[in-house]
Design an enzyme around this catalytic site. Structure first.
Site, PDB file in Angstrom:
ATOM      1  N   HIS A 257      -7.425  -4.683  10.044  1.00 33.93           N
ATOM      2  CA  HIS A 257      -7.110  -4.510   8.614  1.00 33.93           C
ATOM      3  C   HIS A 257      -5.826  -5.237   8.231  1.00 33.93           C
ATOM      4  CE1 HIS A 257      -4.899  -0.494   9.668  1.00 33.93           C
ATOM      5  NE2 HIS A 257      -3.962  -1.370   9.331  1.00 33.93           N
TER       6      HIS A 257
ATOM      7  N   ASP B 135      -7.806  -2.628  14.128  1.00 30.30           N
ATOM      8  CA  ASP B 135      -9.189  -2.885  13.703  1.00 30.30           C
ATOM      9  C   ASP B 135      -9.284  -4.109  12.785  1.00 30.30           C
ATOM     10  OD1 ASP B 135      -8.051  -1.978  11.355  1.00 30.30           O
ATOM     11  OD2 ASP B 135      -9.494  -0.354  11.008  1.00 30.30           O
TER      12      ASP B 135
ATOM     13  N   ASP C  59       0.808  -1.223   0.000  1.00 31.71           N
ATOM     14  CA  ASP C  59       0.000   0.000   0.000  1.00 31.71           C
ATOM     15  C   ASP C  59       0.842   1.275   0.000  1.00 31.71           C
ATOM     16  OD1 ASP C  59       0.920  -0.533   2.557  1.00 31.71           O
ATOM     17  OD2 ASP C  59      -1.039  -1.061   3.336  1.00 31.71           O
TER      18      ASP C  59
ATOM     19  N   GLU D 196      -9.895  -2.068   5.138  1.00 32.27           N
ATOM     20  CA  GLU D 196     -10.539  -1.746   6.409  1.00 32.27           C
ATOM     21  C   GLU D 196     -11.832  -2.554   6.579  1.00 32.27           C
ATOM     22  OE1 GLU D 196      -9.052  -0.195   8.608  1.00 32.27           O
ATOM     23  OE2 GLU D 196      -8.166   1.705   7.992  1.00 32.27           O
TER      24      GLU D 196
HETATM   25  C1  F6R Z   1       1.419  -1.554   6.115  1.00 34.09           C
HETATM   26  C2  F6R Z   1       0.105  -2.175   6.195  1.00 34.09           C
HETATM   27  C3  F6R Z   1      -0.697  -2.165   7.453  1.00 34.09           C
HETATM   28  C4  F6R Z   1       0.123  -2.410   8.710  1.00 34.09           C
HETATM   29  C5  F6R Z   1      -0.766  -2.337   9.950  1.00 34.09           C
HETATM   30  C6  F6R Z   1       0.004  -2.549  11.225  1.00 34.09           C
HETATM   31  O1  F6R Z   1       1.970  -1.711   4.819  1.00 34.09           O
HETATM   32  O2  F6R Z   1      -0.340  -2.671   5.211  1.00 34.09           O
HETATM   33  O3  F6R Z   1      -1.682  -3.162   7.353  1.00 34.09           O
HETATM   34  O4  F6R Z   1       0.730  -3.662   8.641  1.00 34.09           O
HETATM   35  O5  F6R Z   1      -1.399  -1.096   9.980  1.00 34.09           O
HETATM   36  O6  F6R Z   1       0.898  -1.492  11.384  1.00 34.09           O
HETATM   37  P1  F6R Z   1       2.007  -1.545  12.516  1.00 34.09           P
HETATM   38  O7  F6R Z   1       2.931  -2.646  12.181  1.00 34.09           O
HETATM   39  O8  F6R Z   1       2.679  -0.198  12.413  1.00 34.09           O
HETATM   40  O9  F6R Z   1       1.302  -1.747  13.810  1.00 34.09           O
END
Ligand code: F6R
Length: 242
Positions: A137, A135, A68, A142
């Site tokens: 994702h 959440d 992403d 989401e």
């Molecule tokens: C990042 C991504 C997100 C993160 C998630 C957890 O490329 O796709 O899904 O993996 O938001 O983020 P952290 O590791 O910062 O808690």
């Protein structure tokens, strides 16, 4: 199918995730790697860099696809995922720039989504690294996103915006409100093996939903219940509700 590995702490999580990526690289030096950003993968990337330096593991023939990118940040913004990958992995290994792919947020976002799917078309991802949002994702899919979604523009949940404010001077107003993300369907179809890493008590509900909850779009990670090979490497706090 989940293999769940419960670790002491972030260091152990990173060691185990690294070992799976190192094994994949040994088995297939021209692997296609699916990569993530955020806090979770940093330890894994540090170990890959160390392994490259000490043992000469080469990425010359590797192709990567990231999950992403934020919409609204220039690619050279310090918090863009382009910069994250450059600073935390790509500039420190011998990967060829032209073999790395990150969704582009420059120009027409809808066109960029289609272009990313097209880029992925000839490939399977040998191993996909995933974090998980509090959440539930994965990527930026989401809650409420259909399980068969392809690469798309995603409005970020207020919870995700709050969680990610730590990267933007703790100011929610500075956090981009949308992103371009590989869809859950893309991840499910493309990734042969998935390594999901999570640490901390704020991930415990999401991990519970992923493993024990209904396979329901309200917990996007629960889509992985239908994947044949998911290794979830989590610390005790993230495993707290299992
Ligand atoms: C990042 C991504 C997100 C993160 C998630 C957890 O490329 O796709 O899904 O993996 O938001 O983020 P952290 O590791 O910062 O808690």
């Amino acid at each position: 199918m989940f293999t769940i590995i419960i670790c002491r702490d972030y260091e152990e999580v990173s060691n185990k995730a690294f070992a799976l990526f190192r094994d994949q690289m040994k088995k297939k030096p021209n692997s296609v790697l699916g990569l993530a950003t955020g806090s979770s993968p940093l330890g894994t990337y540090q170990r890959l860099i160390e392994d490259h330096r000490l043992n000469g593991t080469s990425y010359r023939d590797v192709v990567t696809f990231n999950l992403d990118e934020y919409i609204g940040l220039p690619e050279d913004h310090p918090q863009s995922y382009h910069m994250f990958m450059e600073n935390n992995l790509f500039s420190k290994i011998d990967i060829r720039k032209e073999n790395t792919h990150i969704p582009s947020s420059i120009g027409d976002a809808e066109e960029n989504c289609k272009a990313y799917e097209k880029l992925l078309e000839p490939y399977d991802i040998d191993i996909q690294l995933l974090g998980i949002g509090s959440d539930g994702h994965i990527g930026f899919n989401e809650p409420g996103t259909p399980f068969d979604a392809l690469t798309h523009i995603q409005v970020l949940d207020s919870r995700t915006v709050r969680d990610n404010a730590r990267f933007f001077d703790n100011d929610v107003n500075k956090v981009p409100k949308s992103a371009i993300t590989m869809g859950s369907g893309t991840i499910m179809n493309k990734a042969k093996k998935i390594v999901l890493i999570a640490t901390g008590a704020n991930k415990a509900d999401a991990i519970w939903g992923m493993v024990k909850g209904d396979r329901d779009i309200n917990c996007p990670a629960s889509v992985l219940q239908g994947h044949p090979d998911v290794v979830a490497i989590i610390d005790r706090a993230a495993a707290g509700r299992l």
